[in-house]
Design an enzyme around this catalytic site. Structure first.
Site, PDB file in Angstrom:
ATOM      1  N   LYS A  20       9.047  -2.873   2.527  1.00 35.53           N
ATOM      2  CA  LYS A  20       8.205  -3.774   1.367  1.00 35.53           C
ATOM      3  C   LYS A  20       9.516  -4.537   0.444  1.00 35.53           C
ATOM      4  CE  LYS A  20       3.736  -1.512   1.680  1.00 35.53           C
ATOM      5  NZ  LYS A  20       2.711  -0.980   0.888  1.00 35.53           N
ATOM      6  N   PHE A  66      -8.100  -3.818  -4.752  1.00 33.16           N
ATOM      7  CA  PHE A  66      -6.794  -4.067  -5.356  1.00 33.16           C
ATOM      8  C   PHE A  66      -6.161  -5.156  -3.921  1.00 33.16           C
ATOM      9  CE2 PHE A  66      -7.580  -0.456  -2.303  1.00 33.16           C
ATOM     10  CZ  PHE A  66      -6.558  -0.808  -1.197  1.00 33.16           C
ATOM     11  N   ARG A 114       8.235   7.281   0.112  1.00 29.04           N
ATOM     12  CA  ARG A 114       7.324   6.851  -0.967  1.00 29.04           C
ATOM     13  C   ARG A 114       7.626   7.222  -2.250  1.00 29.04           C
ATOM     14  NH1 ARG A 114       1.825   5.543   2.426  1.00 29.04           N
ATOM     15  NH2 ARG A 114       1.989   3.231   2.879  1.00 29.04           N
ATOM     16  N   ASN A 124       4.943   0.753  -3.334  1.00 28.57           N
ATOM     17  CA  ASN A 124       5.153   2.014  -2.662  1.00 28.57           C
ATOM     18  C   ASN A 124       6.287   2.029  -1.623  1.00 28.57           C
ATOM     19  OD1 ASN A 124       3.455   1.040  -0.691  1.00 28.57           O
ATOM     20  ND2 ASN A 124       2.080   2.428  -0.820  1.00 28.57           N
ATOM     21  N   HIS A 127       5.485   0.568   4.491  1.00 27.91           N
ATOM     22  CA  HIS A 127       4.064   0.583   5.142  1.00 27.91           C
ATOM     23  C   HIS A 127       4.184   0.974   6.673  1.00 27.91           C
ATOM     24  CE1 HIS A 127       0.295  -1.233   7.177  1.00 27.91           C
ATOM     25  NE2 HIS A 127       1.237  -1.537   8.055  1.00 27.91           N
TER      26      HIS A 127
END
Length: 210
Positions: A20, A66, A114, A124, A127
């Protein structure tokens, strides 16, 4: 995506891995951990995901509080997308990345990705696809031309070569040594085409019938 036949050691799975935006500067380190964990990186590309693509990837979370923050974060910068493979890839990748909340991951899975690279439950670091169907969908979104069929293991490939390829090739090489033609490569290619034992037999009489 077909389920891998890992219990028989025949196939390995492919799944999607995303580094990410918050961990993009650690992408090299994360890739090294992926490789050391027994994965092969089949395809890799840097991507700037649009909010629409992020919504497709995280469609299972649509409607949750979220969700807007998640799609905004995932489309805020560059990510690294990879198709990775090994036996039971989906399960092993999710074990390697750890729980979604990085704070909890540091308590329960301190060596997970993570825990090592994430900040909270949104930022985090990585994915991973949760299921076979999710992996199939997500790979197609980011790598539309990718093959997602299970990959034969090395032992399966060796068995196939020993059974179907090597006997024909040895016969051709034997004939090549006997004939000693002036153009050995072309001669062998023609011989293999004409004497391929694995070529299906076609009944011309049947094909000619109206």
């Amino acid at each position: 995506m077909e389920k891998a036949l890992s219990t028989a050691g025949v196939y390995v799975e492919r799944t999607l891995a995303l580094i990410k935006p918050d961990a993009i500067d650690k992408a090299g380190e994360i890739e090294e951990i992926i490789l050391r964990s027994g994965f092969t990186i089949i395809q890799k590309r840097k991507v700037c995901l649009s909010p629409e693509v992020c919504s497709d990837i995280y469609a299972a979370h649509y409607g949750k509080m979220f969700f807007p923050s998640l799609t905004a974060f995932m489309s805020s910068g560059t990510s690294v997308a990879m198709v990775i493979a090994r036996d039971q890839a989906i399960a092993y990748w999710n074990e390697l990345i750890g729980p979604a909340n990085s704070v909890k991951a540091r308590e329960t899975h301190p060596v997970s990705l993570r825990a090592l690279y994430g900040t909270d439950d949104l930022r985090n670091a990585v994915h991973g696809s949760g299921t076979f169907s999710a992996a199939e969908k997500e790979i197609r979104i980011i790598f539309p031309d990718a093959s997602i069929d299970p990959i034969p293991s090395s032992q399966s490939a060796i068995s196939y070569l020993n059974k179907y390829v090597i006997p024909t090739l040895l016969s051709g090489l034997t004939e090549l040594c006997k004939k000693k033609p002036t153009g050995p490569i072309t001669w062998l290619a023609d011989w293999l085409i004409a004497n391929n034992l694995n070529k299906p037999n076609i009944c011309e009489d049947f094909l000619d019938k109206p």
